[in-house]
Design a protein around this motif. Structure first.
Motif, PDB file in Angstrom:
ATOM      1  N   GLU A  80      47.041  97.244 -13.272  1.00 29.78           N
ATOM      2  CA  GLU A  80      46.001  97.397 -12.253  1.00 29.78           C
ATOM      3  C   GLU A  80      44.695  97.945 -12.826  1.00 29.78           C
ATOM      4  O   GLU A  80      43.613  97.469 -12.500  1.00 29.78           O
ATOM      5  CB  GLU A  80      46.501  98.302 -11.131  1.00 29.78           C
ATOM      6  CG  GLU A  80      45.545  98.396  -9.967  1.00 29.78           C
ATOM      7  CD  GLU A  80      46.088  99.224  -8.832  1.00 29.78           C
ATOM      8  OE1 GLU A  80      45.251  99.780  -8.100  1.00 29.78           O
ATOM      9  OE2 GLU A  80      47.317  99.320  -8.677  1.00 29.78           O
ATOM     10  N   ARG A  81      44.781  98.947 -13.703  1.00 29.67           N
ATOM     11  CA  ARG A  81      43.552  99.540 -14.253  1.00 29.67           C
ATOM     12  C   ARG A  81      42.785  98.528 -15.108  1.00 29.67           C
ATOM     13  O   ARG A  81      41.554  98.530 -15.126  1.00 29.67           O
ATOM     14  CB  ARG A  81      43.864 100.812 -15.031  1.00 29.67           C
ATOM     15  CG  ARG A  81      44.680 100.596 -16.281  1.00 29.67           C
ATOM     16  CD  ARG A  81      45.275 101.883 -16.832  1.00 29.67           C
ATOM     17  NE  ARG A  81      46.293 101.616 -17.819  1.00 29.67           N
ATOM     18  CZ  ARG A  81      47.535 101.226 -17.574  1.00 29.67           C
ATOM     19  NH1 ARG A  81      47.933 101.050 -16.338  1.00 29.67           N
ATOM     20  NH2 ARG A  81      48.386 101.009 -18.550  1.00 29.67           N
ATOM     21  N   ASP A  83      42.994  95.208 -14.643  1.00 31.46           N
ATOM     22  CA  ASP A  83      42.509  94.230 -13.672  1.00 31.46           C
ATOM     23  C   ASP A  83      41.211  94.727 -13.038  1.00 31.46           C
ATOM     24  O   ASP A  83      40.261  93.951 -12.870  1.00 31.46           O
ATOM     25  CB  ASP A  83      43.570  93.960 -12.609  1.00 31.46           C
ATOM     26  CG  ASP A  83      43.230  92.767 -11.740  1.00 31.46           C
ATOM     27  OD1 ASP A  83      42.834  91.720 -12.294  1.00 31.46           O
ATOM     28  OD2 ASP A  83      43.343  92.887 -10.506  1.00 31.46           O
ATOM     29  N   ARG A  84      41.146  96.013 -12.718  1.00 32.47           N
ATOM     30  CA  ARG A  84      39.914  96.585 -12.158  1.00 32.47           C
ATOM     31  C   ARG A  84      38.761  96.459 -13.164  1.00 32.47           C
ATOM     32  O   ARG A  84      37.625  96.204 -12.789  1.00 32.47           O
ATOM     33  CB  ARG A  84      40.119  98.044 -11.759  1.00 32.47           C
ATOM     34  CG  ARG A  84      40.937  98.216 -10.487  1.00 32.47           C
ATOM     35  CD  ARG A  84      40.870  99.628  -9.941  1.00 32.47           C
ATOM     36  NE  ARG A  84      41.188 100.655 -10.916  1.00 32.47           N
ATOM     37  CZ  ARG A  84      42.377 101.222 -11.077  1.00 32.47           C
ATOM     38  NH1 ARG A  84      43.379 100.864 -10.291  1.00 32.47           N
ATOM     39  NH2 ARG A  84      42.570 102.156 -11.990  1.00 32.47           N
TER      40      ARG A  84
END
Length: 110
Positions: A80-81, A83-84
């Protein structure tokens, strides 16, 4: 940085920190994978803990190399990090990010 070639020319799993000190090995592994395969080249990022600007550059470079070879670079299981980060840098518009996980044959070694 850990680089596991799970299926030559088709599936590469990366783990650790993708940054200035590790990009040379990753660049070479991805260039070899592009050269020796066909179809999509899947890069599994589930064990990557950090990507800096140099690491992003290697992914973009591999994407361009794959495109020139008539292939597609697909990022899979992106944390997720990271992807952000791809969204913040707008690279999610350039790089293909698989939103559903594809099962891999073998896990990345610890």
């Amino acid at each position: 940085m850990e680089i596991d070639v799970l299926r030559a020319g088709e599936l590469v799993a990366l783990g650790g920190r993708l940054g200035a000190t590790t990009v040379a090995d990753v660049r070479n592994a991805l260039a070899d994978a592009v050269a020796c395969g066909s179809g999509d080249l899947v890069v599994d990022l589930h064990a990557v803990v950090l990507v800096d600007a140099t690491g992003l550059g290697v992914l973009v470079g591999a994407h361009r190399r794959a495109d020139r070879a008539g292939r597609r670079l697909v990022l899979q299981r992106v944390p997720e990090r990271i992807d952000r980060l791809l969204v913040a840098t707008r690279l999610h518009r350039v790089l293909c990010v698989e939103r559903r996980a594809i099962l891999v044959d073998a896990p990345l070694s610890a």
